[in-house]
Design an enzyme around this catalytic site. Structure first.
Site, PDB file in Angstrom:
ATOM      1  N   ALA A 163       0.934  -1.152   0.022  1.00  0.00           N
ATOM      2  CA  ALA A 163       0.058  -0.140  -0.092  1.00  0.00           C
ATOM      3  C   ALA A 163       0.692   0.935  -0.030  1.00  0.00           C
ATOM      4  O   ALA A 163       1.895   1.125  -0.051  1.00  0.00           O
ATOM      5  CB  ALA A 163      -1.014   0.084   0.996  1.00  0.00           C
ATOM      6  N   GLY A 182       9.044   1.259   0.638  1.00  0.00           N
ATOM      7  CA  GLY A 182       9.076   0.730  -0.588  1.00  0.00           C
ATOM      8  C   GLY A 182       8.054   1.348  -1.505  1.00  0.00           C
ATOM      9  O   GLY A 182       8.513   1.314  -2.071  1.00  0.00           O
ATOM     10  N   CYS A 183       6.884   1.019  -1.285  1.00  0.00           N
ATOM     11  CA  CYS A 183       5.756   1.062  -2.366  1.00  0.00           C
ATOM     12  C   CYS A 183       5.762   2.443  -3.047  1.00  0.00           C
ATOM     13  O   CYS A 183       5.788   2.478  -3.900  1.00  0.00           O
ATOM     14  CB  CYS A 183       4.438   0.664  -1.600  1.00  0.00           C
ATOM     15  SG  CYS A 183       4.194  -0.598  -0.419  1.00  0.00           S
ATOM     16  N   THR A 184       6.079   3.429  -2.991  1.00  0.00           N
ATOM     17  CA  THR A 184       5.782   5.009  -3.439  1.00  0.00           C
ATOM     18  C   THR A 184       7.296   4.770  -3.629  1.00  0.00           C
ATOM     19  O   THR A 184       7.522   4.773  -5.794  1.00  0.00           O
ATOM     20  CB  THR A 184       6.232   6.074  -2.530  1.00  0.00           C
ATOM     21  OG1 THR A 184       4.838   5.782  -2.006  1.00  0.00           O
ATOM     22  CG2 THR A 184       6.303   7.034  -3.699  1.00  0.00           C
ATOM     23  N   ASN A 187       6.882   2.476  -7.389  1.00  0.00           N
ATOM     24  CA  ASN A 187       6.151   2.934  -8.143  1.00  0.00           C
ATOM     25  C   ASN A 187       7.228   4.249  -9.206  1.00  0.00           C
ATOM     26  O   ASN A 187       6.698   3.607 -10.189  1.00  0.00           O
ATOM     27  CB  ASN A 187       4.904   3.645  -7.781  1.00  0.00           C
ATOM     28  CG  ASN A 187       3.512   2.166  -7.599  1.00  0.00           C
ATOM     29  OD1 ASN A 187       2.843   2.297  -8.174  1.00  0.00           O
ATOM     30  ND2 ASN A 187       3.731   2.150  -6.042  1.00  0.00           N
TER      31      ASN A 187
END
Length: 305
Positions: A163, A182-184, A187
């Site tokens: 998320a 680390g999701c941002t 992306n």
């Protein structure tokens, strides 16, 4: 055998649900139909179940509205067994059972968004190459629904992430769960390399269990050029038995990267993902490889034709 609900539990929804899907074979049939196995013979082969028991369980699930019979052949008429809307609504329950067992029965009880490379989860994911993703569509951040596999591309990269923190704040203690951070970044790295992916004929899809409206805000803020798909109903998770974890009272996908060809066959997987920049670079390399194989096959077919 299917059990009737006793009078004392007539108002108990749990008892009624157990009467429908509480049987071992019924749950496994739900698992297999979610994975794209719909015909009697392939279900029997996959489950190693007697024809008599399989017939009984399929009839029960049809009568209960979980499956529907769809003819695929005439003379004699033969049927496929496909999930109804009622059946698809059970997929989050199925994935929750998998998540519980991964953590408490097959794991040590730790809450983690990652996994040991020798874990049951890793074994499951690394067994995916060669399997095919059933046809489906998922909600997309731009509106409507979209197939996870881009049929116009030579290969498709699916990267699953837990998320992003925008627009909704992440659950308390999120950064303390191994593997969530680390999701941002992920992306952004796929965004920055998107031109290289498209030049190679490789489509990119980001997937999380966040709602499409949440993904839409994030995509706009980060200028994400590829589709973000929502697996909020666990259709993809159930189809591929993807690893999940529960945080903020919601199931989240563990970070994983898959490369599929145009025929929907999984060709490469990365799980667990601990080095995000390396995972993006590997996805590009493997996507190019799958695309080049597809181009060679098409060239050979054209030459022979």
């Amino acid at each position: 055998m299917v059990r009737a609900v006793p009078e004392r539990d007539a108002a108990c929804a749990i008892a009624h649900a157990a009467a429908v899907v509480g049987d071992w074979w019924s749950l496994l049939l739900l698992r297999e139909t979610a994975r794209g196995r719909h015909r009697f013979d392939e279900l029997q082969h996959e489950l190693d179940i007697s024809r008599k028991v399989l017939t009984e369980r399929l009839n029960h699930l049809v009568e209960s509205g979980i499956l529907e019979k769809v003819p695929y052949q005439q003379g004699p008429v033969r049927y496929e067994y496909r999930l109804t809307g009622t059946g698809r609504a059970l997929l989050p329950v199925l994935v929750s059972m998998q998540d519980w067992a991964d953590r408490w029965l097959l794991g040590d009880g730790s809450l983690t968004a990652s996994a040991d490379e020798h874990s049951a989860e890793a074994h499951r994911v690394h067994g995916l190459p060669g399997s095919r993703l059933p046809r489906m569509s998922l909600p997309v951040h731009t509106g409507g629904e979209l197939d996870p596999v881009d049929g116009r591309a030579s290969a498709t990269v699916l990267f699953c992430y837990p998320a992003t923190g925008r627009p909704s704040p992440l659950p308390e203690g999120w950064s303390d769960i191994p593997g969530t951070v680390g999701c941002t970044l992920e992306n952004r790295l796929f965004r920055d390399a998107y031109g290289d992916f498209t030049a190679a004929g490789v489509a990119v899809r980001g997937i999380s269990t966040q709602r499409p409206d949440e993904q839409r805000v994030f995509a706009g803020a980060e200028d994400i050029p590829f589709p973000l798909l929502s697996d909020v109903d666990a259709r993809l998770s159930a189809a591929l038995r993807l690893p999940t974890f529960r945080a903020g009272q919601a199931l989240r996908l563990k970070r994983a990267v898959l490369v599929l060809d145009r025929e929907r066959t999984v060709r490469h997987v990365q799980f667990p993902v601990s080095d995000i920049p390396a995972a993006v670079a590997t996805a590009l390399r493997e996507g190019r490889l799958v695309a080049s194989v597809n181009a060679s096959v098409n060239a050979s077919a054209s030459a022979s034709g």
